[in-house]
Design a protein around this motif. Structure first.
Motif, PDB file in Angstrom:
ATOM      1  N   LYS A  97       0.382  14.726   7.107  1.00  0.00           N
ATOM      2  CA  LYS A  97       0.989  13.402   7.104  1.00  0.00           C
ATOM      3  C   LYS A  97       0.205  12.379   7.932  1.00  0.00           C
ATOM      4  O   LYS A  97       0.072  11.223   7.507  1.00  0.00           O
ATOM      5  N   PRO A  98      -0.325  12.739   9.107  1.00  0.00           N
ATOM      6  CA  PRO A  98      -1.142  11.732   9.824  1.00  0.00           C
ATOM      7  C   PRO A  98      -2.332  11.231   8.999  1.00  0.00           C
ATOM      8  O   PRO A  98      -2.663  10.043   9.039  1.00  0.00           O
ATOM      9  N   TYR A  99      -2.964  12.125   8.252  1.00  0.00           N
ATOM     10  CA  TYR A  99      -4.093  11.706   7.415  1.00  0.00           C
ATOM     11  C   TYR A  99      -3.623  10.756   6.308  1.00  0.00           C
ATOM     12  O   TYR A  99      -4.303   9.752   6.002  1.00  0.00           O
ATOM     13  N   LEU A 100      -2.452  11.060   5.707  1.00  0.00           N
ATOM     14  CA  LEU A 100      -1.916  10.162   4.681  1.00  0.00           C
ATOM     15  C   LEU A 100      -1.612   8.787   5.255  1.00  0.00           C
ATOM     16  O   LEU A 100      -1.872   7.758   4.617  1.00  0.00           O
ATOM     17  N   HIS A 101      -1.045   8.758   6.453  1.00  0.00           N
ATOM     18  CA  HIS A 101      -0.744   7.468   7.092  1.00  0.00           C
ATOM     19  C   HIS A 101      -2.025   6.657   7.290  1.00  0.00           C
ATOM     20  O   HIS A 101      -2.050   5.438   7.030  1.00  0.00           O
ATOM     21  N   GLN A 102      -3.071   7.330   7.755  1.00  0.00           N
ATOM     22  CA  GLN A 102      -4.332   6.629   8.002  1.00  0.00           C
ATOM     23  C   GLN A 102      -4.919   6.081   6.696  1.00  0.00           C
ATOM     24  O   GLN A 102      -5.327   4.912   6.633  1.00  0.00           O
ATOM     25  N   ARG A 103      -4.935   6.904   5.648  1.00  0.00           N
ATOM     26  CA  ARG A 103      -5.513   6.467   4.379  1.00  0.00           C
ATOM     27  C   ARG A 103      -4.680   5.339   3.764  1.00  0.00           C
ATOM     28  O   ARG A 103      -5.218   4.437   3.112  1.00  0.00           O
ATOM     29  N   TRP A 104      -3.353   5.380   3.971  1.00  0.00           N
ATOM     30  CA  TRP A 104      -2.508   4.322   3.432  1.00  0.00           C
ATOM     31  C   TRP A 104      -2.810   2.985   4.100  1.00  0.00           C
ATOM     32  O   TRP A 104      -2.869   1.938   3.435  1.00  0.00           O
ATOM     33  N   ARG A 105      -3.006   3.020   5.431  1.00  0.00           N
ATOM     34  CA  ARG A 105      -3.327   1.779   6.148  1.00  0.00           C
ATOM     35  C   ARG A 105      -4.696   1.243   5.749  1.00  0.00           C
ATOM     36  O   ARG A 105      -4.951   0.032   5.850  1.00  0.00           O
ATOM     37  N   GLU A 106      -5.576   2.138   5.321  1.00  0.00           N
ATOM     38  CA  GLU A 106      -6.913   1.697   4.873  1.00  0.00           C
ATOM     39  C   GLU A 106      -6.889   1.135   3.465  1.00  0.00           C
ATOM     40  O   GLU A 106      -7.928   0.700   2.953  1.00  0.00           O
ATOM     41  N   GLY A 107      -5.727   1.190   2.797  1.00  0.00           N
ATOM     42  CA  GLY A 107      -5.617   0.586   1.479  1.00  0.00           C
ATOM     43  C   GLY A 107      -5.678   1.565   0.328  1.00  0.00           C
ATOM     44  O   GLY A 107      -5.655   1.151  -0.836  1.00  0.00           O
ATOM     45  N   HIS A 108      -5.752   2.850   0.578  1.00  0.00           N
ATOM     46  CA  HIS A 108      -5.811   3.853  -0.482  1.00  0.00           C
ATOM     47  C   HIS A 108      -4.378   4.282  -0.793  1.00  0.00           C
ATOM     48  O   HIS A 108      -3.742   4.997  -0.017  1.00  0.00           O
ATOM     49  N   THR A 109      -3.863   3.845  -1.954  1.00  0.00           N
ATOM     50  CA  THR A 109      -2.454   4.061  -2.296  1.00  0.00           C
ATOM     51  C   THR A 109      -2.251   4.858  -3.581  1.00  0.00           C
ATOM     52  O   THR A 109      -1.107   5.014  -4.015  1.00  0.00           O
ATOM     53  N   VAL A 110      -3.319   5.346  -4.212  1.00  0.00           N
ATOM     54  CA  VAL A 110      -3.192   6.096  -5.457  1.00  0.00           C
ATOM     55  C   VAL A 110      -2.843   7.541  -5.112  1.00  0.00           C
ATOM     56  O   VAL A 110      -3.617   8.245  -4.441  1.00  0.00           O
ATOM     57  N   ALA A 111      -1.696   8.005  -5.587  1.00  0.00           N
ATOM     58  CA  ALA A 111      -1.214   9.329  -5.220  1.00  0.00           C
ATOM     59  C   ALA A 111      -2.121  10.430  -5.741  1.00  0.00           C
ATOM     60  O   ALA A 111      -2.321  11.453  -5.072  1.00  0.00           O
ATOM     61  N   VAL A 112      -2.687  10.247  -6.949  1.00  0.00           N
ATOM     62  CA  VAL A 112      -3.548  11.291  -7.522  1.00  0.00           C
ATOM     63  C   VAL A 112      -4.778  11.501  -6.660  1.00  0.00           C
ATOM     64  O   VAL A 112      -5.181  12.642  -6.367  1.00  0.00           O
TER      65      VAL A 112
ATOM     66  N   LEU B 253      -5.170  10.656  -3.445  1.00  0.00           N
ATOM     67  CA  LEU B 253      -4.806  11.191  -2.135  1.00  0.00           C
ATOM     68  C   LEU B 253      -4.478  12.687  -2.217  1.00  0.00           C
ATOM     69  O   LEU B 253      -4.811  13.454  -1.303  1.00  0.00           O
ATOM     70  N   HIS B 254      -3.844  13.102  -3.316  1.00  0.00           N
ATOM     71  CA  HIS B 254      -3.567  14.534  -3.493  1.00  0.00           C
ATOM     72  C   HIS B 254      -4.862  15.325  -3.605  1.00  0.00           C
ATOM     73  O   HIS B 254      -4.979  16.426  -3.045  1.00  0.00           O
TER      74      HIS B 254
ATOM     75  N   PHE C 106      -4.791  21.599   1.541  1.00  0.00           N
ATOM     76  CA  PHE C 106      -3.395  21.475   1.133  1.00  0.00           C
ATOM     77  C   PHE C 106      -3.156  22.281  -0.147  1.00  0.00           C
ATOM     78  O   PHE C 106      -3.925  22.183  -1.120  1.00  0.00           O
ATOM     79  N   THR C 107      -2.090  23.083  -0.162  1.00  0.00           N
ATOM     80  CA  THR C 107      -1.811  23.949  -1.315  1.00  0.00           C
ATOM     81  C   THR C 107      -0.595  23.491  -2.113  1.00  0.00           C
ATOM     82  O   THR C 107      -0.244  24.136  -3.104  1.00  0.00           O
ATOM     83  N   GLY C 108       0.043  22.396  -1.697  1.00  0.00           N
ATOM     84  CA  GLY C 108       1.237  21.938  -2.400  1.00  0.00           C
ATOM     85  C   GLY C 108       0.911  21.219  -3.696  1.00  0.00           C
ATOM     86  O   GLY C 108      -0.258  20.948  -4.033  1.00  0.00           O
ATOM     87  N   SER C 109       1.933  20.869  -4.440  1.00  0.00           N
ATOM     88  CA  SER C 109       1.766  20.213  -5.737  1.00  0.00           C
ATOM     89  C   SER C 109       1.628  18.706  -5.575  1.00  0.00           C
ATOM     90  O   SER C 109       1.874  18.133  -4.501  1.00  0.00           O
ATOM     91  N   TYR C 110       1.254  18.068  -6.681  1.00  0.00           N
ATOM     92  CA  TYR C 110       1.102  16.615  -6.690  1.00  0.00           C
ATOM     93  C   TYR C 110       2.437  15.917  -6.448  1.00  0.00           C
ATOM     94  O   TYR C 110       2.494  14.876  -5.788  1.00  0.00           O
ATOM     95  N   SER C 111       3.525  16.502  -6.951  1.00  0.00           N
ATOM     96  CA  SER C 111       4.832  15.853  -6.812  1.00  0.00           C
ATOM     97  C   SER C 111       5.256  15.731  -5.357  1.00  0.00           C
ATOM     98  O   SER C 111       5.975  14.786  -4.994  1.00  0.00           O
ATOM     99  N   VAL C 112       4.840  16.669  -4.508  1.00  0.00           N
ATOM    100  CA  VAL C 112       5.193  16.579  -3.084  1.00  0.00           C
ATOM    101  C   VAL C 112       4.571  15.331  -2.467  1.00  0.00           C
ATOM    102  O   VAL C 112       5.224  14.580  -1.729  1.00  0.00           O
ATOM    103  N   VAL C 113       3.296  15.083  -2.772  1.00  0.00           N
ATOM    104  CA  VAL C 113       2.614  13.887  -2.247  1.00  0.00           C
ATOM    105  C   VAL C 113       3.210  12.626  -2.850  1.00  0.00           C
ATOM    106  O   VAL C 113       3.455  11.633  -2.157  1.00  0.00           O
ATOM    107  N   ARG C 114       3.467  12.657  -4.146  1.00  0.00           N
ATOM    108  CA  ARG C 114       4.007  11.466  -4.820  1.00  0.00           C
ATOM    109  C   ARG C 114       5.371  11.089  -4.258  1.00  0.00           C
ATOM    110  O   ARG C 114       5.637   9.918  -3.973  1.00  0.00           O
ATOM    111  N   ASN C 115       6.244  12.071  -4.073  1.00  0.00           N
ATOM    112  CA  ASN C 115       7.576  11.767  -3.552  1.00  0.00           C
ATOM    113  C   ASN C 115       7.520  11.241  -2.134  1.00  0.00           C
ATOM    114  O   ASN C 115       8.309  10.354  -1.748  1.00  0.00           O
ATOM    115  N   TYR C 116       6.614  11.748  -1.342  1.00  0.00           N
ATOM    116  CA  TYR C 116       6.507  11.254   0.028  1.00  0.00           C
ATOM    117  C   TYR C 116       5.985   9.815   0.060  1.00  0.00           C
ATOM    118  O   TYR C 116       6.425   8.998   0.880  1.00  0.00           O
ATOM    119  N   LEU C 117       5.066   9.498  -0.834  1.00  0.00           N
ATOM    120  CA  LEU C 117       4.507   8.144  -0.857  1.00  0.00           C
ATOM    121  C   LEU C 117       5.510   7.122  -1.369  1.00  0.00           C
ATOM    122  O   LEU C 117       5.304   5.912  -1.178  1.00  0.00           O
TER     123      LEU C 117
END
Length: 533
Positions: A337-352, A354-355, A363-374
């Protein structure tokens, strides 16, 4: 010297036949054999026949003993028996198709390994035998001799997991050996056992009323000791219910505008399928209880477990059953999650994308986990969502745990929560004082603690204090004596191992027999090892 059990017969020949070693033997003709009824010795031969006995393996070969047995006349004048077959001590038994040597070996294998595993081991010895025969050998063994214990520990164990089917294990707290296994956990069954085995002076039990009632009925002169672990567990459950009732205090107050994302639809929010079911069950339980039905009858009528019905009955509203149960659960995304926060602040918002980046980082989780969190980020695009509040179980652990074993970060979170909730703060003080009383085994402080808890205006732990008052004598003895149910919990662990070994197919008679025999074998092994050393 090599085959002492054949010393009473005359070996005629030894014939190897592949993987079988055939031993042909006869009994001495001149030997007189006593009648099994009257004991009169006899040599008069009536007839004879051949008995084939399986024996222990020799040199990796199976052994079969072909023994010519005489049938003799009984010379007793007043004996009702006319003829009888002779038996060779140490070699034959009536109707036995195995020598006592191999029968004892197979019985030991069956006690240690049960059916299937014992069958596989016996085939490698080699003494082939079926699993049902091994279990029959176990059931034919007599129960180990055991005197009535002076200090008896009692607790429940599950006969079948998930089937709401429980039995009772009885343990001698002085020797830590199991005494008996009862097929039920009813008070009448326990009382009947105590009546049949007089002499119990102390009964160590949990806080449930079943064994307390059984002990009062079956051994009225015995004193009862409440196990301290169960006392502390009851206190922790009371704290958990209290924290659940004040779960709103777990959230940080007044978040800054624009920083808290809109909460996603919860699976337990009003109108959801799960919440609707909980509300329906809660209403049905309270309606049936108001009609005068017992907890057992309500559970049978609704198809629910009795503990579930009790949980519904204790809750004034259905929301108490849902608050905090699925909150703050761990996720595979937490370390990233800290890495996602950093990338989001840098302007990278595409879930695919970032996954894909997270997959490169392990990371071994599915795409839906990242998408739902975003989704939370997209509702508040300026800032990432704040961390979720701690769950009910976690806060309960902070309150009931030793403060020295709570991290500084968690201690600060708990301090903030207690500052927002005076009732939780008062309950925490009561918990800490109760823990100090248990640590020094000071039963003298118990009456004052109960009085303080019952006089507390917040009424957080009043129900727990009322329960201590009803079971006051047993709790006092638990705080002031050395006896507890710790050894009983160890025997319950042994029972679970034996159940897994038999894959849940064993009924109560076989399970009881194996528990007692395995414990007796362990004691004998310890005695032998100690004597040898």
């Amino acid at each position: 010297m090599l085959l002492p059990h054949l010393g009473g017969v005359r070996v005629e020949s030894v014939v190897p036949e592949g993987d079988l070693l055939r031993i042909v033997a006869t009994t001495p003709v001149a030997m007189a054999v006593p009648c099994p009824d009257c004991g009169t010795p006899s040599r008069r031969r009536h007839s004879g026949y051949v008995r084939r006995l399986a024996d222990a393996a020799i040199g990796g070969r199976r052994v079969c003993i072909e023994l010519m047995i005489r049938r003799l006349f009984c010379d007793g004048a007043h004996c009702a028996r006319v003829t009888f077959a002779e038996q060779v001590e140490g070699l034959t038994v009536r109707y036995g198709r195995r020598t006592p040597l191999v029968a004892h070996l197979l019985s030991a294998i069956a006690v240690a390994l049960a059916g299937r595993a014992g069958e596989r081991l016996a085939a490698q010895l080699p003494v082939p035998v079926s699993r049902t025969t091994l279990l029959a050998l176990v059931m034919a063994l007599p129960d180990p001799a055991a005197a009535t214990p002076r200090v008896l520990g009692v607790d429940e164990f599950a006969l079948r997991k998930g089937k709401n089917n429980y039995g009772t294990v009885l343990v001698d707290c002085e020797t830590r050996a199991p005494v008996d296994l009862l097929p039920e956990r009813e008070a009448a069954t326990f009382a009947a056992w105590l009546t049949e085995h007089p002499g119990v002076e102390i009964v160590c039990r949990d806080r449930g009323g079943t064994y307390a009632d059984g002990a009062r009925a079956g051994a009225p002169d015995a004193v009862q000791v409440a196990d301290l672990w169960h006392v502390w567990h009851n206190l922790a459950e009371a704290v958990k219910r209290l924290v659940s009732q004040h779960s709103a205090c777990l959230h940080d107050p007044d978040p800054a505008p624009g920083t808290a994302p809109e909460v996603l639809h919860s699976p337990l929010s009003k109108g959801s399928r799960l919440a609707t079911r909980v509300e329906q069950h809660h209403t049905a339980v309270h309606n049936l209880l108001d009609q005068g039905m017992s907890v057992r009858a309500v559970a049978h009528h609704l198809g629910l477990a009795r503990n579930t019905v009790r949980r519904y009955a204790r809750s004034a509203t259905w929301q108490e059953l849902t608050i905090g149960r699925w909150q703050n659960l761990p996720s595979t995304l937490d370390p990233y999650k800290p890495y996602l926060h950093q990338r989001w602040r840098e302007g990278h918002t595409v879930a695919v994308k970032l996954h894909a980046e997270l997959r490169e980082r392990g990371f071994t989780g599915s795409y839906s986990v990242v998408r739902n969190y975003l989704q939370l980020f997209r509702r508040t695009p300026d800032d990432p969502p704040p961390p979720r509040p701690p769950g009910v179980r976690k806060v309960t652990g902070w309150i009931t745990r030793n403060p020295d074993r709570v991290s500084d970060e968690d201690r600060q979170k708990l301090k903030a929560i207690l500052a927002r909730c005076p009732e939780l703060e008062a309950a925490t003080g009561h918990v800490r004082s109760f823990a100090a009383m248990m640590a020094i085994r000071s039963a003298d402080r118990l009456p004052q603690w109960i009085a303080d808890a019952r006089a507390d205006e917040t009424r957080g732990l009043r129900t727990f204090a009322d329960g201590l008052m009803k079971d006051f004598d047993a709790v006092v003895l638990g705080l002031s004596t050395q006896w507890s149910s710790g050894c009983v919990e160890g025997r319950v662990t042994d029972i679970k191992f034996l159940k897994r070994q038999m894959a849940g197919r064993a009924g109560h008679p076989l399970l009881r027999k194996r528990v007692l025999l395995v414990a007796a074998d362990r004691r004998q092994h310890r005695v032998t090892t100690t004597a040898a050393s």
